[in-house]
Structures are given as C-alpha cells and as structure tokens.
Design a protein around this motif. Structure first.
Motif, PDB file in Angstrom:
ATOM      1  N   GLN A 169       0.814  -1.204   0.000  1.00  0.00           N
ATOM      2  CA  GLN A 169       0.000   0.000   0.000  1.00  0.00           C
ATOM      3  C   GLN A 169       0.860   1.271   0.000  1.00  0.00           C
ATOM      4  O   GLN A 169       0.738   2.109  -0.875  1.00  0.00           O
ATOM      5  CB  GLN A 169      -0.919   0.000   1.232  1.00  0.00           C
ATOM      6  N   ILE A 170       1.704   1.397   0.995  1.00  0.00           N
ATOM      7  CA  ILE A 170       2.449   2.649   1.145  1.00  0.00           C
ATOM      8  C   ILE A 170       3.492   2.829   0.043  1.00  0.00           C
ATOM      9  O   ILE A 170       3.529   3.874  -0.618  1.00  0.00           O
ATOM     10  CB  ILE A 170       3.100   2.716   2.535  1.00  0.00           C
ATOM     11  N   VAL A 171       4.315   1.815  -0.179  1.00  0.00           N
ATOM     12  CA  VAL A 171       5.359   1.951  -1.195  1.00  0.00           C
ATOM     13  C   VAL A 171       4.770   2.132  -2.597  1.00  0.00           C
ATOM     14  O   VAL A 171       5.198   3.037  -3.333  1.00  0.00           O
ATOM     15  CB  VAL A 171       6.334   0.758  -1.150  1.00  0.00           C
ATOM     16  N   PRO A 172       3.792   1.323  -3.022  1.00  0.00           N
ATOM     17  CA  PRO A 172       3.204   1.579  -4.344  1.00  0.00           C
ATOM     18  C   PRO A 172       2.637   2.987  -4.479  1.00  0.00           C
ATOM     19  O   PRO A 172       2.771   3.622  -5.534  1.00  0.00           O
ATOM     20  CB  PRO A 172       2.101   0.518  -4.444  1.00  0.00           C
ATOM     21  N   GLY A 173       2.006   3.490  -3.414  1.00  0.00           N
ATOM     22  CA  GLY A 173       1.503   4.854  -3.464  1.00  0.00           C
ATOM     23  C   GLY A 173       2.623   5.860  -3.663  1.00  0.00           C
ATOM     24  O   GLY A 173       2.490   6.833  -4.420  1.00  0.00           O
ATOM     25  N   MET A 174       3.740   5.639  -3.005  1.00  0.00           N
ATOM     26  CA  MET A 174       4.882   6.538  -3.154  1.00  0.00           C
ATOM     27  C   MET A 174       5.482   6.436  -4.552  1.00  0.00           C
ATOM     28  O   MET A 174       5.972   7.422  -5.105  1.00  0.00           O
ATOM     29  CB  MET A 174       5.934   6.222  -2.091  1.00  0.00           C
ATOM     30  N   VAL A 175       5.450   5.232  -5.125  1.00  0.00           N
ATOM     31  CA  VAL A 175       5.909   5.077  -6.503  1.00  0.00           C
ATOM     32  C   VAL A 175       5.045   5.940  -7.421  1.00  0.00           C
ATOM     33  O   VAL A 175       5.544   6.575  -8.361  1.00  0.00           O
ATOM     34  CB  VAL A 175       5.857   3.596  -6.936  1.00  0.00           C
ATOM     35  N   GLY A 176       3.739   5.988  -7.133  1.00  0.00           N
ATOM     36  CA  GLY A 176       2.857   6.841  -7.909  1.00  0.00           C
ATOM     37  C   GLY A 176       3.204   8.311  -7.764  1.00  0.00           C
ATOM     38  O   GLY A 176       3.141   9.086  -8.724  1.00  0.00           O
ATOM     39  N   VAL A 177       3.566   8.715  -6.553  1.00  0.00           N
ATOM     40  CA  VAL A 177       3.986  10.095  -6.323  1.00  0.00           C
ATOM     41  C   VAL A 177       5.181  10.432  -7.209  1.00  0.00           C
ATOM     42  O   VAL A 177       5.202  11.445  -7.911  1.00  0.00           O
ATOM     43  CB  VAL A 177       4.363  10.310  -4.842  1.00  0.00           C
ATOM     44  N   VAL A 178       6.180   9.572  -7.185  1.00  0.00           N
ATOM     45  CA  VAL A 178       7.381   9.805  -7.982  1.00  0.00           C
ATOM     46  C   VAL A 178       7.049   9.801  -9.473  1.00  0.00           C
ATOM     47  O   VAL A 178       7.596  10.590 -10.249  1.00  0.00           O
ATOM     48  CB  VAL A 178       8.461   8.751  -7.657  1.00  0.00           C
ATOM     49  N   TYR A 179       6.128   8.939  -9.867  1.00  0.00           N
ATOM     50  CA  TYR A 179       5.696   8.857 -11.263  1.00  0.00           C
ATOM     51  C   TYR A 179       5.261  10.228 -11.771  1.00  0.00           C
ATOM     52  O   TYR A 179       5.690  10.680 -12.830  1.00  0.00           O
ATOM     53  CB  TYR A 179       4.548   7.861 -11.361  1.00  0.00           C
ATOM     54  N   TYR A 180       4.440  10.902 -10.993  1.00  0.00           N
ATOM     55  CA  TYR A 180       3.969  12.226 -11.405  1.00  0.00           C
ATOM     56  C   TYR A 180       5.028  13.307 -11.214  1.00  0.00           C
ATOM     57  O   TYR A 180       5.163  14.215 -12.031  1.00  0.00           O
ATOM     58  CB  TYR A 180       2.692  12.589 -10.663  1.00  0.00           C
ATOM     59  N   LEU A 181       5.784  13.218 -10.144  1.00  0.00           N
ATOM     60  CA  LEU A 181       6.831  14.208  -9.920  1.00  0.00           C
ATOM     61  C   LEU A 181       7.869  14.194 -11.029  1.00  0.00           C
ATOM     62  O   LEU A 181       8.502  15.208 -11.327  1.00  0.00           O
ATOM     63  CB  LEU A 181       7.514  13.966  -8.572  1.00  0.00           C
ATOM     64  N   GLN A 182       8.062  13.040 -11.638  1.00  0.00           N
ATOM     65  CA  GLN A 182       9.052  12.922 -12.705  1.00  0.00           C
ATOM     66  C   GLN A 182       8.536  13.428 -14.046  1.00  0.00           C
ATOM     67  O   GLN A 182       9.260  13.413 -15.033  1.00  0.00           O
ATOM     68  CB  GLN A 182       9.515  11.470 -12.834  1.00  0.00           C
ATOM     69  N   GLY A 183       7.286  13.856 -14.086  1.00  0.00           N
ATOM     70  CA  GLY A 183       6.788  14.488 -15.297  1.00  0.00           C
ATOM     71  C   GLY A 183       5.833  13.674 -16.136  1.00  0.00           C
ATOM     72  O   GLY A 183       5.417  14.116 -17.209  1.00  0.00           O
ATOM     73  N   HIS A 184       5.451  12.483 -15.697  1.00  0.00           N
ATOM     74  CA  HIS A 184       4.482  11.694 -16.452  1.00  0.00           C
ATOM     75  C   HIS A 184       3.116  12.368 -16.401  1.00  0.00           C
ATOM     76  O   HIS A 184       2.723  12.927 -15.377  1.00  0.00           O
ATOM     77  CB  HIS A 184       4.378  10.283 -15.877  1.00  0.00           C
ATOM     78  N   THR A 185       2.402  12.284 -17.497  1.00  0.00           N
ATOM     79  CA  THR A 185       1.111  12.964 -17.571  1.00  0.00           C
ATOM     80  C   THR A 185      -0.060  12.009 -17.756  1.00  0.00           C
ATOM     81  O   THR A 185      -1.205  12.398 -17.625  1.00  0.00           O
ATOM     82  CB  THR A 185       1.102  13.979 -18.722  1.00  0.00           C
ATOM     83  N   GLY A 186       0.207  10.771 -18.095  1.00  0.00           N
ATOM     84  CA  GLY A 186      -0.881   9.819 -18.286  1.00  0.00           C
ATOM     85  C   GLY A 186      -1.421   9.331 -16.954  1.00  0.00           C
ATOM     86  O   GLY A 186      -0.810   9.536 -15.907  1.00  0.00           O
ATOM     87  N   PRO A 187      -2.574   8.688 -16.969  1.00  0.00           N
ATOM     88  CA  PRO A 187      -3.136   8.156 -15.716  1.00  0.00           C
ATOM     89  C   PRO A 187      -2.228   7.072 -15.147  1.00  0.00           C
ATOM     90  O   PRO A 187      -1.620   6.290 -15.885  1.00  0.00           O
ATOM     91  CB  PRO A 187      -4.492   7.589 -16.134  1.00  0.00           C
ATOM     92  N   TRP A 188      -2.151   7.049 -13.831  1.00  0.00           N
ATOM     93  CA  TRP A 188      -1.319   6.060 -13.130  1.00  0.00           C
ATOM     94  C   TRP A 188      -2.198   4.951 -12.596  1.00  0.00           C
ATOM     95  O   TRP A 188      -3.167   5.214 -11.879  1.00  0.00           O
ATOM     96  CB  TRP A 188      -0.558   6.743 -12.004  1.00  0.00           C
ATOM     97  N   GLN A 189      -1.891   3.706 -12.955  1.00  0.00           N
ATOM     98  CA  GLN A 189      -2.642   2.552 -12.476  1.00  0.00           C
ATOM     99  C   GLN A 189      -1.647   1.488 -12.017  1.00  0.00           C
ATOM    100  O   GLN A 189      -1.003   0.844 -12.844  1.00  0.00           O
ATOM    101  CB  GLN A 189      -3.535   1.976 -13.585  1.00  0.00           C
ATOM    102  N   MET A 190      -1.496   1.301 -10.719  1.00  0.00           N
ATOM    103  CA  MET A 190      -0.535   0.341 -10.193  1.00  0.00           C
ATOM    104  C   MET A 190      -1.183  -1.039 -10.028  1.00  0.00           C
ATOM    105  O   MET A 190      -2.172  -1.188  -9.301  1.00  0.00           O
ATOM    106  CB  MET A 190      -0.003   0.822  -8.845  1.00  0.00           C
ATOM    107  N   VAL A 191      -0.633  -2.038 -10.713  1.00  0.00           N
ATOM    108  CA  VAL A 191      -1.086  -3.421 -10.582  1.00  0.00           C
ATOM    109  C   VAL A 191      -0.107  -4.168  -9.684  1.00  0.00           C
ATOM    110  O   VAL A 191       1.100  -4.160  -9.934  1.00  0.00           O
ATOM    111  CB  VAL A 191      -1.183  -4.111 -11.954  1.00  0.00           C
ATOM    112  N   ILE A 192      -0.626  -4.786  -8.633  1.00  0.00           N
ATOM    113  CA  ILE A 192       0.209  -5.501  -7.661  1.00  0.00           C
ATOM    114  C   ILE A 192      -0.011  -6.997  -7.811  1.00  0.00           C
ATOM    115  O   ILE A 192      -1.148  -7.476  -7.756  1.00  0.00           O
ATOM    116  CB  ILE A 192      -0.129  -5.050  -6.230  1.00  0.00           C
TER     117      ILE A 192
END
Length: 221
Positions: A169-192
């Motif tokens: 939960q926590i780490v995947p959410g943080m990966v999403g944070v970094v995903y957007y901070l790095q400039g990605h603009t598409g929707p983020w969908q994390m599959v675990i």
C-alpha cells in the motif's frame, strides 16, 4: 510470528498511514503530478499570487490528479483536496504554494531545488522499504516495473502484516507520487502481483485502487 487469515488494512486505514508517513516525514511527497514543468515566466507563479521576488524561484508546477489524490491522500472520512493542499502549503521549506482546483486536482509550486529534494527523498524511502522487505527473508523478492505501474512481490504466509501494508500500500503509493513528480502525464494505475516465494505461484493480482483482503495462508510456507 505467523500471520494466518488476516484481513489486510482497510482502505481508510491505509490512507491514514499514508498521511502520517508522508505529510510530516516526506513533506513533499505527496501527490501525483499530471504535469511537471519548468519555466522562468511569471504566469505559473502569478496564478498562485506569488510576489515578484519569488517568481523566478517557483519554477516547477506539479498537478496531482483528483483520482490519485482521492485514493492516496485521503478518503471522505479523512481528508479533502483542500486540506491536502493546505497541509502541503504549510510546509514552506518544500513548497512555494499549493492549491486545490475546482475539479479536485491539487497543484503545487516548487523551486527546482525543492523538487529535486522531494524526488530524492521519496526514492530513498522506497529503496529503504524494499531493502527491509527482502532482507527479512532470503526468499522474498520485490520488483517495481520500469513503467512504475506494476509491482511484483514474492513472500510466504509468515509475512508480517505491517510489512505487507508497507510494501503493498504505502510503497506503491509513493511510486505513484514519484511517477507524477518525474513528469508523467498519463493516468497512473498500479497493478500488484503477489506470488508464493517457493512455488512461484501467483496468489493474487489486484489494482492499487481496489479494496482487498489478504488471506496469508494462501501464500504457503
């Protein structure tokens, strides 16, 4: 300690954990950004009412989409986009400004140095969590996809529930944070994807945004 048939972390509990971990500790972690842009022009800054002396410093604009904010930073019983923005804005060491948009997006402004510190901090915490997990058992593995939208976990039924909450939960959410901070603009969908670390059998696959329960015995010895 054996964790047998334990229901893992309800969504609102996960949200509380994320808020407690990110906002005070990471300060600048939070959020997903639809866009990251650098500019020396005054328009991004002036839209937030920054005074002239700060316009040249507020060069990075990050948009955390409402759907991301809704699932990662709060739920209806815990927080709101406006509250998330206020919490971020209060952390003046890391943010020049923050505001909730009418559509629920949360937009933040940062200097380039603030942005760099946020990304470095988030990435270091992700790495530390990965290392703690894999060192807890020599058979455990944790693989984040190159696209930052998938995580594969190999474990067994002796996995500590708190550790599972962290890595699923926590780490995947943080990966999403970094995903957007790095400039990605598409929707983020994390599959675990969760695997038995001995048989390599796929035990469960789910989307980060889904509510779920985990039966630890299914992971096997």
């Amino acid at each position: 300690m054996r964790a047998s048939r334990v229901g893992v972390l309800s969504r609102w509990v996960a949200v509380v954990v994320l808020l407690l971990l990110w906002l005070p500790l990471l300060s600048a972690c939070g959020g997903k950004a639809n866009s990251v842009g650098s500019s020396g022009e005054s328009s991004p800054g002036s839209s937030f009412g920054l005074d002239d002396r700060r316009l040249d410093k507020a060069t990075v604009r990050v948009v955390f989409p409402f759907d991301f904010v809704r699932h990662v930073f709060y739920d209806a019983e815990v927080n709101t986009p406006a509250k998330v923005a206020a919490d971020l804005k209060a952390q003046s060491e890391f943010y020049s400004d923050a505001r909730a948009q009418s559509n629920g997006d949360v937009v933040v402004m940062m200097t380039k140095s603030q942005h760099e510190r946020v990304v470095q901090r988030d990435e270091s915490i992700i790495r530390a969590s990965e290392q703690r997990f894999v060192k807890s058992n020599r058979d455990y593995r944790y693989v984040i996809g190159d696209d930052q939208q998938s995580v594969s976990i190999w474990a067994n039924k002796y996995l500590n529930p708190n550790t599972y909450a962290d890595i699923a939960q926590i780490v995947p959410g943080m990966v999403g944070v970094v995903y957007y901070l790095q400039g990605h603009t598409g929707p983020w969908q994390m599959v675990i994807s969760l695997y038995n670390c001995h048989s390599n059998e796929l035990v469960k696959r789910f989307n980060f945004y889904e509510s779920f329960n985990m039966e630890y015995d299914r992971l096997g010895d």
